[in-house]
Design a protein around this motif. Sequence first.
Motif, PDB file in Angstrom:
ATOM      1  N   ASP A  10       0.835  -1.203   0.000  1.00 20.11           N
ATOM      2  CA  ASP A  10       0.000   0.000   0.000  1.00 20.11           C
ATOM      3  C   ASP A  10       0.867   1.250   0.000  1.00 20.11           C
ATOM      4  O   ASP A  10       1.914   1.306   0.651  1.00 20.11           O
ATOM      5  CB  ASP A  10      -0.909   0.027   1.232  1.00 20.11           C
ATOM      6  CG  ASP A  10      -2.104  -0.900   1.102  1.00 20.11           C
ATOM      7  OD1 ASP A  10      -2.332  -1.403  -0.006  1.00 20.11           O
ATOM      8  OD2 ASP A  10      -2.800  -1.113   2.112  1.00 20.11           O
TER       9      ASP A  10
ATOM     10  N   ALA B 292       1.110   4.799  -7.941  1.00 23.69           N
ATOM     11  CA  ALA B 292       0.947   4.166  -9.255  1.00 23.69           C
ATOM     12  C   ALA B 292       1.517   5.024 -10.374  1.00 23.69           C
ATOM     13  O   ALA B 292       1.837   4.519 -11.451  1.00 23.69           O
ATOM     14  CB  ALA B 292      -0.527   3.877  -9.517  1.00 23.69           C
TER      15      ALA B 292
ATOM     16  N   ALA C  37       7.785   3.412 -14.296  1.00 28.83           N
ATOM     17  CA  ALA C  37       7.558   1.984 -14.066  1.00 28.83           C
ATOM     18  C   ALA C  37       8.753   1.292 -13.416  1.00 28.83           C
ATOM     19  O   ALA C  37       8.580   0.465 -12.503  1.00 28.83           O
ATOM     20  CB  ALA C  37       7.196   1.293 -15.378  1.00 28.83           C
TER      21      ALA C  37
ATOM     22  N   ARG D 265       8.929   2.347  -9.788  1.00 29.62           N
ATOM     23  CA  ARG D 265       7.872   1.708  -8.997  1.00 29.62           C
ATOM     24  C   ARG D 265       8.173   0.224  -8.779  1.00 29.62           C
ATOM     25  O   ARG D 265       7.909  -0.314  -7.700  1.00 29.62           O
ATOM     26  CB  ARG D 265       6.517   1.865  -9.684  1.00 29.62           C
ATOM     27  CG  ARG D 265       5.353   1.370  -8.822  1.00 29.62           C
ATOM     28  CD  ARG D 265       4.019   1.877  -9.306  1.00 29.62           C
ATOM     29  NE  ARG D 265       3.006   1.645  -8.288  1.00 29.62           N
ATOM     30  CZ  ARG D 265       2.144   0.623  -8.303  1.00 29.62           C
ATOM     31  NH1 ARG D 265       2.171  -0.254  -9.294  1.00 29.62           N
ATOM     32  NH2 ARG D 265       1.257   0.481  -7.339  1.00 29.62           N
TER      33      ARG D 265
ATOM     34  N   LEU E 288       8.244  -1.443  -5.128  1.00 31.72           N
ATOM     35  CA  LEU E 288       7.407  -2.600  -4.789  1.00 31.72           C
ATOM     36  C   LEU E 288       8.270  -3.748  -4.261  1.00 31.72           C
ATOM     37  O   LEU E 288       7.919  -4.411  -3.279  1.00 31.72           O
ATOM     38  CB  LEU E 288       6.617  -3.054  -6.019  1.00 31.72           C
ATOM     39  CG  LEU E 288       5.500  -2.126  -6.503  1.00 31.72           C
ATOM     40  CD1 LEU E 288       4.987  -2.589  -7.860  1.00 31.72           C
ATOM     41  CD2 LEU E 288       4.350  -2.066  -5.491  1.00 31.72           C
TER      42      LEU E 288
END
Length: 272
Positions: A144, A148, A152, A155, A159
């Motif tokens: 969480d 977004a 990419a 991220r 993650l």
Amino acid sequence: MNDDPLIHDPNGGMPRLLEIMRRLRDPDTGCPWDIEQDFNSIAPYTIEEAYEVADAIARSDWGELEGELGDLLLQTVYHTQMGSEAGHFTFDSVVKAIADKMVARHPHVFGDESRNKSAEQQTADWEKIKAAERAGKAQTRALDGVAAGLPALTRAVKLQKRAARVGFDWPDTSNVIDKIVEEAGELVEARDTMTQTEVEEEFGDLLFVVANLARHLDIDPEAALRGTNAKFTRRFNAVEDALAAKGKTPADSDLAEMDGLWDQVKAAEKAT
């Protein structure tokens, strides 16, 4: 109006900038383009300005950085003006929120905690504070709060870092490299036997694992790729220059000739 003292005061500071934005958004007397904008339409400009700040820093162009930081500040002012109009927040409330957050996240500077900590311990403490903040927002899952809208590759790394904190991670780079080989094989198979959508999915899997390798090697994949982009641009420009010396352009050449010139440029770079 030209007689507005604040608008035309070169020393007006933040109040001047805030008033300029308020006036630009005025539904009766403002700029038609600015009036039509909303959060979604302005967000791409915000991202672009952040990249232009990073570009000026990468080039050590401090004069340009000053201007780019102003452009980025304007984006914050733009969003806070729209937020104020909608009753969501104001510039002052945004400033208060970030100031409160910085104080809360640095108890070793603004509180009673000791500053005698390693960088690793400070990072761990920072993550605990952020986890508590996410819990307060009912963001209880491990992933969480990872935006977004991030690039990419960035991220992907974030993650993976989150997953690693709860033990979901390979122990060393050899496992990651094995996975890259596996994913590359799956991509080749997909290219020959699957739909374009399936090929795209397999390519995404491969990029995700490459980003994981970057994380294990303590490399920022975005920075690494920016460096390679710059290197490619520099070398290809040199190839064009070499062709121009022959009275040719890339359109007049072929792959074999350009590849040979590329190897010469690469060798010359390594020799210096």
